[in-house]
Design an enzyme around this catalytic site. Structure first.
Site, mmCIF file in Angstrom:
data_model
loop_
_atom_site.group_PDB
_atom_site.id
_atom_site.type_symbol
_atom_site.label_atom_id
_atom_site.label_comp_id
_atom_site.label_asym_id
_atom_site.label_seq_id
_atom_site.Cartn_x
_atom_site.Cartn_y
_atom_site.Cartn_z
ATOM 1 N N HIS A 188 -9.452 0.978 4.910
ATOM 2 C CA HIS A 188 -8.135 1.139 5.536
ATOM 3 C C HIS A 188 -8.273 2.034 6.775
ATOM 4 O O HIS A 188 -9.086 2.966 6.794
ATOM 5 C CB HIS A 188 -7.129 1.746 4.553
ATOM 6 C CG HIS A 188 -5.736 1.703 5.109
ATOM 7 N ND1 HIS A 188 -5.264 2.660 5.973
ATOM 8 C CD2 HIS A 188 -4.753 0.784 4.979
ATOM 9 C CE1 HIS A 188 -4.036 2.325 6.342
ATOM 10 N NE2 HIS A 188 -3.708 1.194 5.749
ATOM 11 N N ASN B 204 0.870 -1.178 0.000
ATOM 12 C CA ASN B 204 0.000 0.000 0.000
ATOM 13 C C ASN B 204 0.905 1.225 0.000
ATOM 14 O O ASN B 204 1.515 1.542 1.015
ATOM 15 C CB ASN B 204 -0.903 -0.043 1.242
ATOM 16 C CG ASN B 204 -1.726 1.226 1.397
ATOM 17 O OD1 ASN B 204 -1.762 2.072 0.498
ATOM 18 N ND2 ASN B 204 -2.386 1.359 2.535
ATOM 19 N N GLY C 182 2.697 2.307 10.774
ATOM 20 C CA GLY C 182 3.603 3.431 10.604
ATOM 21 C C GLY C 182 4.318 3.841 11.878
ATOM 22 O O GLY C 182 4.915 4.907 11.952
ATOM 23 N N LYS D 234 0.115 4.251 -0.176
ATOM 24 C CA LYS D 234 -0.502 5.422 0.478
ATOM 25 C C LYS D 234 -0.290 6.681 -0.388
ATOM 26 O O LYS D 234 -0.234 6.577 -1.606
ATOM 27 C CB LYS D 234 0.028 5.578 1.906
ATOM 28 C CG LYS D 234 -0.135 4.266 2.703
ATOM 29 C CD LYS D 234 0.052 4.416 4.184
ATOM 30 C CE LYS D 234 -0.142 3.062 4.849
ATOM 31 N NZ LYS D 234 -0.063 3.123 6.310
ATOM 32 N N GLU E 242 -6.673 4.436 7.872
ATOM 33 C CA GLU E 242 -6.541 5.883 7.648
ATOM 34 C C GLU E 242 -7.826 6.460 7.063
ATOM 35 O O GLU E 242 -8.148 7.626 7.283
ATOM 36 C CB GLU E 242 -5.307 6.152 6.775
ATOM 37 C CG GLU E 242 -4.032 5.937 7.589
ATOM 38 C CD GLU E 242 -2.908 5.242 6.854
ATOM 39 O OE1 GLU E 242 -2.859 5.287 5.618
ATOM 40 O OE2 GLU E 242 -2.066 4.626 7.544
#
Ligand code: 13P
Length: 251
Positions: A95, A9, A173, A11, A97
Site C-alpha cells: 500500500h 481498507n 485521501g 487503515k 502508505e
C-alpha cells in the site's frame, strides 16, 4: 468475465466495538449481493472479531499488511498463518502508505506477495505514482516497475492469486479522484504488461482495482471503464451506507 471486487481498507481506524458494528451492518446490507466479491481489511487486532461478525456472510476479511517470514524473532510482525488463523483470505501488499510513510521497498513487497501466495492467502498488490511522478510524465514507468518488481519470480499459475490495485498516491485521501479516463489508461497499461510478462489469458483474468477517493458518487463512472474491475476504498469504507451503496451500484 472478471467478477467485480470491492475491498474496504479501514487503515488505522475503528475500535473493537465500532469495527464489529461496521462489519455486522455490512453483512446485513449486503446479504443478497452475489455478483460482486466484497472484502474488508480491518487493523490486525480486529481481524478475528470482524471475521466472526462476518462468518455467516459472503464478505471476506483481509489484512492491511503481512510479514514474509513464517515465524520467529520478528518483534511486532504478523505472519501469513496468523492472518489465516484469524479468518483472513486476502492481504494488501505495498500500500502506498507502507511504501511512502513506512519506507517499504519493491523487494520487500515482492517477498510479502510471494509468502502470501505460498500460504494460500490472496494478495492485493498496490501500485501507484506520486503527484510529482505524474507531473513528470513518469506514471507508466513508475507503475510498470512496481508491477514487475512486485510480481517478480511468480509463475503463470501462482500469479493468478493476485489482484492488482492501482492507487495514484495523489488521489488517496485527498478528495481528488483520478478521472475515469486516467484510471482506464493506467489499468489498460497494466493489463498489457501482464500479457507481456505472462500471457493474454492471465492478463484477461487478473482483476485490477482502482483506489483513491473512490466514493458512492464516482463508483459507476469508474466501474464503467473496461479495465477497472473493482475498487479499493479507504475513507468511504468506514460507513455502512457509503460502502454498501458502492457495492450495490456495482452489483
Ligand atoms: P481513500 O479512498 O480514503 O482515498 O483511500 C484509498 C486507499 O488508500 C485505499 O487503500
Amino acid at each position: 468475465m472478471r467478477k467485480p471486487f470491492i475491498a474496504g481498507n479501514w487503515k488505522m481506524n475503528m475500535d473493537s466495538a465500532s469495527s464489529v458494528a461496521l462489519a455486522a451492518g455490512l453483512a446485513k446490507e449486503l446479504e443478497n449481493v452475489e455478483t460482486v466479491d466484497v472484502a474488508v481489511c480491518p487493523p490486525f487486532v480486529y481481524t478475528q472479531s470482524v471475521s466472526a461478525a462476518l462468518s455467516a456472510s459472503n464478505i471476506a476479511v483481509g489484512a492491511q499488511d503481512v510479514y514474509f517470514e513464517g515465524k520467529g524473532a520478528f518483534t511486532g510482525e504478523i505472519s501469513c498463518d496468523m492472518l489465516k488463523d484469524t479468518g483472513c483470505t486476502y492481504v494488501l501488499a505495498g500500500h502506498s502508505e507502507r511504501r511512502h510513510v513506512i519506507g517499504e521497498t519493491d523487494e520487500l513487497i515482492n517477498q510479502k506477495v510471494t509468502a502470501a501466495i505460498d500460504s494460500g492467502l490472496l494478495p492485493i498488490l498496490c501500485v501507484g505514482e506520486l503527484l510529482e511522478e505524474r507531473q513528470a510524465e513518469k506514471t507508466t514507468e513508475v507503475v510498470a516497475e512496481q508491477v514487475k518488481k512486485g510480481l517478480a519470480g511468480l509463475c503463470n499459475e501462482r500469479v493468478q492469486a493476485v489482484t492488482i490495485a492501482y492507487e495514484p498516491v495523489w488521489a488517496i485521501g485527498t478528495g481528488l479522484t483520478a478521472t475515469p479516463e486516467q484510471a482506464q489508461e493506467v489499468h489498460a497499461m497494466i493489463r498489457g504488461l501482464l500479457a507481456e510478462l505472462y500471457d493474454e489469458d492471465i492478463a484477461q483474468t487478473l482483476r485490477i482495482q482502482y483506489g483513491g477517493s473512490a466514493k458512492p458518487g464516482n463508483t459507476a463512472e469508474l466501474m464503467a471503464q473496461p479495465d477497472v474491475d473493482g475498487l479499493l476504498v479507504g475513507g468511504a469504507s468506514l460507513k455502512v451506507e457509503d460502502f454498501a451503496a458502492m457495492v450495490k451500484t456495482v452489483a
